[in-house]
Scaffold this motif. Sequence first.
Motif, PDB file in Angstrom:
ATOM      1  N   SER A  15       0.826  -1.204   0.000  1.00 22.25           N
ATOM      2  CA  SER A  15       0.000   0.000   0.000  1.00 22.25           C
ATOM      3  C   SER A  15       0.862   1.258   0.000  1.00 22.25           C
ATOM      4  O   SER A  15       0.624   2.191  -0.772  1.00 22.25           O
ATOM      5  CB  SER A  15      -0.915  -0.002   1.224  1.00 22.25           C
ATOM      6  OG  SER A  15      -1.614   1.205   1.318  1.00 22.25           O
ATOM      7  N   ARG A  16       1.866   1.277   0.854  1.00 20.12           N
ATOM      8  CA  ARG A  16       2.716   2.470   0.967  1.00 20.12           C
ATOM      9  C   ARG A  16       3.534   2.696  -0.295  1.00 20.12           C
ATOM     10  O   ARG A  16       3.676   3.828  -0.755  1.00 20.12           O
ATOM     11  CB  ARG A  16       3.638   2.328   2.183  1.00 20.12           C
ATOM     12  CG  ARG A  16       4.325   3.605   2.540  1.00 20.12           C
ATOM     13  CD  ARG A  16       3.312   4.675   2.933  1.00 20.12           C
ATOM     14  NE  ARG A  16       4.014   5.905   3.162  1.00 20.12           N
ATOM     15  CZ  ARG A  16       3.762   7.051   2.541  1.00 20.12           C
ATOM     16  NH1 ARG A  16       2.787   7.142   1.693  1.00 20.12           N
ATOM     17  NH2 ARG A  16       4.474   8.119   2.792  1.00 20.12           N
ATOM     18  N   ILE A  17       4.066   1.626  -0.879  1.00 13.50           N
ATOM     19  CA  ILE A  17       4.838   1.765  -2.117  1.00 13.50           C
ATOM     20  C   ILE A  17       3.920   2.265  -3.233  1.00 13.50           C
ATOM     21  O   ILE A  17       4.283   3.147  -4.007  1.00 13.50           O
ATOM     22  CB  ILE A  17       5.511   0.429  -2.503  1.00 13.50           C
ATOM     23  CG1 ILE A  17       6.599   0.083  -1.486  1.00 13.50           C
ATOM     24  CG2 ILE A  17       6.084   0.490  -3.915  1.00 13.50           C
ATOM     25  CD1 ILE A  17       7.149  -1.325  -1.610  1.00 13.50           C
ATOM     26  N   ARG A  18       2.708   1.718  -3.291  1.00 14.60           N
ATOM     27  CA  ARG A  18       1.740   2.158  -4.299  1.00 14.60           C
ATOM     28  C   ARG A  18       1.454   3.647  -4.147  1.00 14.60           C
ATOM     29  O   ARG A  18       1.447   4.403  -5.116  1.00 14.60           O
ATOM     30  CB  ARG A  18       0.440   1.354  -4.154  1.00 14.60           C
ATOM     31  CG  ARG A  18      -0.652   1.778  -5.115  1.00 14.60           C
ATOM     32  CD  ARG A  18      -1.947   1.044  -4.871  1.00 14.60           C
ATOM     33  NE  ARG A  18      -2.448   1.128  -3.513  1.00 14.60           N
ATOM     34  CZ  ARG A  18      -3.035   2.204  -2.976  1.00 14.60           C
ATOM     35  NH1 ARG A  18      -3.189   3.296  -3.685  1.00 14.60           N
ATOM     36  NH2 ARG A  18      -3.464   2.184  -1.734  1.00 14.60           N
ATOM     37  N   MET A  23       0.073   5.861  -7.366  1.00 11.05           N
ATOM     38  CA  MET A  23      -0.825   4.939  -8.053  1.00 11.05           C
ATOM     39  C   MET A  23      -2.052   4.686  -7.184  1.00 11.05           C
ATOM     40  O   MET A  23      -1.947   4.541  -5.982  1.00 11.05           O
ATOM     41  CB  MET A  23      -0.078   3.620  -8.313  1.00 11.05           C
ATOM     42  CG  MET A  23      -0.824   2.628  -9.150  1.00 11.05           C
ATOM     43  SD  MET A  23       0.095   1.072  -9.361  1.00 11.05           S
ATOM     44  CE  MET A  23       1.322   1.540 -10.554  1.00 11.05           C
ATOM     45  N   LYS A  24      -3.216   4.642  -7.800  1.00 10.03           N
ATOM     46  CA  LYS A  24      -4.451   4.325  -7.088  1.00 10.03           C
ATOM     47  C   LYS A  24      -4.650   2.816  -7.083  1.00 10.03           C
ATOM     48  O   LYS A  24      -4.088   2.112  -7.911  1.00 10.03           O
ATOM     49  CB  LYS A  24      -5.638   5.001  -7.762  1.00 10.03           C
ATOM     50  CG  LYS A  24      -5.593   6.507  -7.672  1.00 10.03           C
ATOM     51  CD  LYS A  24      -6.849   7.100  -8.234  1.00 10.03           C
ATOM     52  CE  LYS A  24      -6.781   8.600  -8.079  1.00 10.03           C
ATOM     53  NZ  LYS A  24      -7.883   9.139  -7.356  1.00 10.03           N
ATOM     54  N   GLN A  25      -5.489   2.370  -6.174  1.00  8.13           N
ATOM     55  CA  GLN A  25      -5.794   0.939  -6.105  1.00  8.13           C
ATOM     56  C   GLN A  25      -6.397   0.455  -7.424  1.00  8.13           C
ATOM     57  O   GLN A  25      -6.091  -0.644  -7.883  1.00  8.13           O
ATOM     58  CB  GLN A  25      -6.777   0.643  -4.965  1.00  8.13           C
ATOM     59  CG  GLN A  25      -6.140   0.581  -3.610  1.00  8.13           C
ATOM     60  CD  GLN A  25      -7.128   0.147  -2.533  1.00  8.13           C
ATOM     61  OE1 GLN A  25      -8.340   0.180  -2.713  1.00  8.13           O
ATOM     62  NE2 GLN A  25      -6.589  -0.251  -1.386  1.00  8.13           N
ATOM     63  N   GLU A  26      -7.235   1.282  -8.046  1.00  8.75           N
ATOM     64  CA  GLU A  26      -7.860   0.901  -9.314  1.00  8.75           C
ATOM     65  C   GLU A  26      -6.812   0.642 -10.387  1.00  8.75           C
ATOM     66  O   GLU A  26      -6.924  -0.301 -11.174  1.00  8.75           O
ATOM     67  CB  GLU A  26      -8.827   1.985  -9.790  1.00  8.75           C
ATOM     68  CG  GLU A  26     -10.050   2.159  -8.914  1.00  8.75           C
ATOM     69  CD  GLU A  26      -9.816   3.075  -7.722  1.00  8.75           C
ATOM     70  OE1 GLU A  26      -8.763   3.731  -7.634  1.00  8.75           O
ATOM     71  OE2 GLU A  26     -10.707   3.112  -6.846  1.00  8.75           O
ATOM     72  N   THR A  27      -5.785   1.490 -10.426  1.00 12.88           N
ATOM     73  CA  THR A  27      -4.730   1.343 -11.423  1.00 12.88           C
ATOM     74  C   THR A  27      -3.948   0.059 -11.199  1.00 12.88           C
ATOM     75  O   THR A  27      -3.676  -0.685 -12.148  1.00 12.88           O
ATOM     76  CB  THR A  27      -3.775   2.557 -11.376  1.00 12.88           C
ATOM     77  OG1 THR A  27      -4.544   3.750 -11.476  1.00 12.88           O
ATOM     78  CG2 THR A  27      -2.771   2.510 -12.496  1.00 12.88           C
ATOM     79  N   LEU A  28      -3.605  -0.207  -9.952  1.00 14.86           N
ATOM     80  CA  LEU A  28      -2.892  -1.440  -9.627  1.00 14.86           C
ATOM     81  C   LEU A  28      -3.759  -2.654  -9.965  1.00 14.86           C
ATOM     82  O   LEU A  28      -3.269  -3.648 -10.507  1.00 14.86           O
ATOM     83  CB  LEU A  28      -2.476  -1.462  -8.153  1.00 14.86           C
ATOM     84  CG  LEU A  28      -1.671  -2.683  -7.694  1.00 14.86           C
ATOM     85  CD1 LEU A  28      -0.403  -2.852  -8.511  1.00 14.86           C
ATOM     86  CD2 LEU A  28      -1.343  -2.573  -6.212  1.00 14.86           C
ATOM     87  N   ASN A  41      -8.019  -6.065  -0.350  1.00 16.18           N
ATOM     88  CA  ASN A  41      -7.827  -7.246   0.496  1.00 16.18           C
ATOM     89  C   ASN A  41      -6.346  -7.611   0.613  1.00 16.18           C
ATOM     90  O   ASN A  41      -5.881  -7.975   1.697  1.00 16.18           O
ATOM     91  CB  ASN A  41      -8.615  -8.440  -0.056  1.00 16.18           C
ATOM     92  CG  ASN A  41     -10.097  -8.269   0.127  1.00 16.18           C
ATOM     93  OD1 ASN A  41     -10.546  -7.505   0.981  1.00 16.18           O
ATOM     94  ND2 ASN A  41     -10.876  -8.960  -0.695  1.00 16.18           N
ATOM     95  N   ILE A  42      -5.607  -7.509  -0.506  1.00  9.34           N
ATOM     96  CA  ILE A  42      -4.168  -7.798  -0.481  1.00  9.34           C
ATOM     97  C   ILE A  42      -3.460  -6.833   0.459  1.00  9.34           C
ATOM     98  O   ILE A  42      -2.610  -7.216   1.261  1.00  9.34           O
ATOM     99  CB  ILE A  42      -3.568  -7.738  -1.897  1.00  9.34           C
ATOM    100  CG1 ILE A  42      -4.070  -8.917  -2.741  1.00  9.34           C
ATOM    101  CG2 ILE A  42      -2.043  -7.716  -1.854  1.00  9.34           C
ATOM    102  CD1 ILE A  42      -3.734  -8.813  -4.223  1.00  9.34           C
ATOM    103  N   GLU A  43      -3.824  -5.532   0.360  1.00 10.55           N
ATOM    104  CA  GLU A  43      -3.174  -4.519   1.192  1.00 10.55           C
ATOM    105  C   GLU A  43      -3.519  -4.673   2.670  1.00 10.55           C
ATOM    106  O   GLU A  43      -2.803  -4.159   3.525  1.00 10.55           O
ATOM    107  CB  GLU A  43      -3.520  -3.121   0.676  1.00 10.55           C
ATOM    108  CG  GLU A  43      -2.869  -2.820  -0.656  1.00 10.55           C
ATOM    109  CD  GLU A  43      -3.165  -1.430  -1.174  1.00 10.55           C
ATOM    110  OE1 GLU A  43      -3.961  -0.690  -0.555  1.00 10.55           O
ATOM    111  OE2 GLU A  43      -2.580  -1.069  -2.211  1.00 10.55           O
ATOM    112  N   ASN A  44      -4.598  -5.361   2.969  1.00 13.20           N
ATOM    113  CA  ASN A  44      -4.958  -5.623   4.365  1.00 13.20           C
ATOM    114  C   ASN A  44      -4.408  -6.954   4.857  1.00 13.20           C
ATOM    115  O   ASN A  44      -4.561  -7.286   6.032  1.00 13.20           O
ATOM    116  CB  ASN A  44      -6.479  -5.579   4.544  1.00 13.20           C
ATOM    117  CG  ASN A  44      -7.004  -4.169   4.458  1.00 13.20           C
ATOM    118  OD1 ASN A  44      -6.393  -3.237   4.957  1.00 13.20           O
ATOM    119  ND2 ASN A  44      -8.138  -4.003   3.794  1.00 13.20           N
TER     120      ASN A  44
END
Length: 133
Positions: A15-18, A23-28, A41-44
């Motif tokens: 999450s922090r690197i993103r 970068m937004k979660q949608e982009t990733l 869910n991955i970031e949690n």
Amino acid sequence: MQTKTKNNHIGRKISRIRELRGMKQETLAEELGISQQAVSNIENSEKVDDAKLEEIAKALGVTKEGIENFSEEAILNIIGNTYHVDNSSAVNYGCTFNPLDKLIDAYEENKKLYERLLQAEKDKVDYLEKLVK
């Protein structure tokens, strides 16, 4: 009582690197071919399997080890130790021309253009006067 530090929480590191990459979660999610909720869910998650971590690292433009070893303190230390302002450098980031000179040149060009236009109008008037006579 000791509290367990969550220093090795892979999801938070992702999450922090993103976020640092802008970068937004949608982009990733698009890069990985999954939904935004799956990225959340991955970031949690505290752990991520190696294959998925490789994919995420590639999408973020870092290595798997870079994610695993990521720490905010290290980033701040690197920035603090490498960034410095050197005011004595010979590089000049200012204008390479005098703006007033450019303004005067434009004024002179405008004046010449006006004089040519005025002369053309005078020639036209002379020509019309000759036609009337």
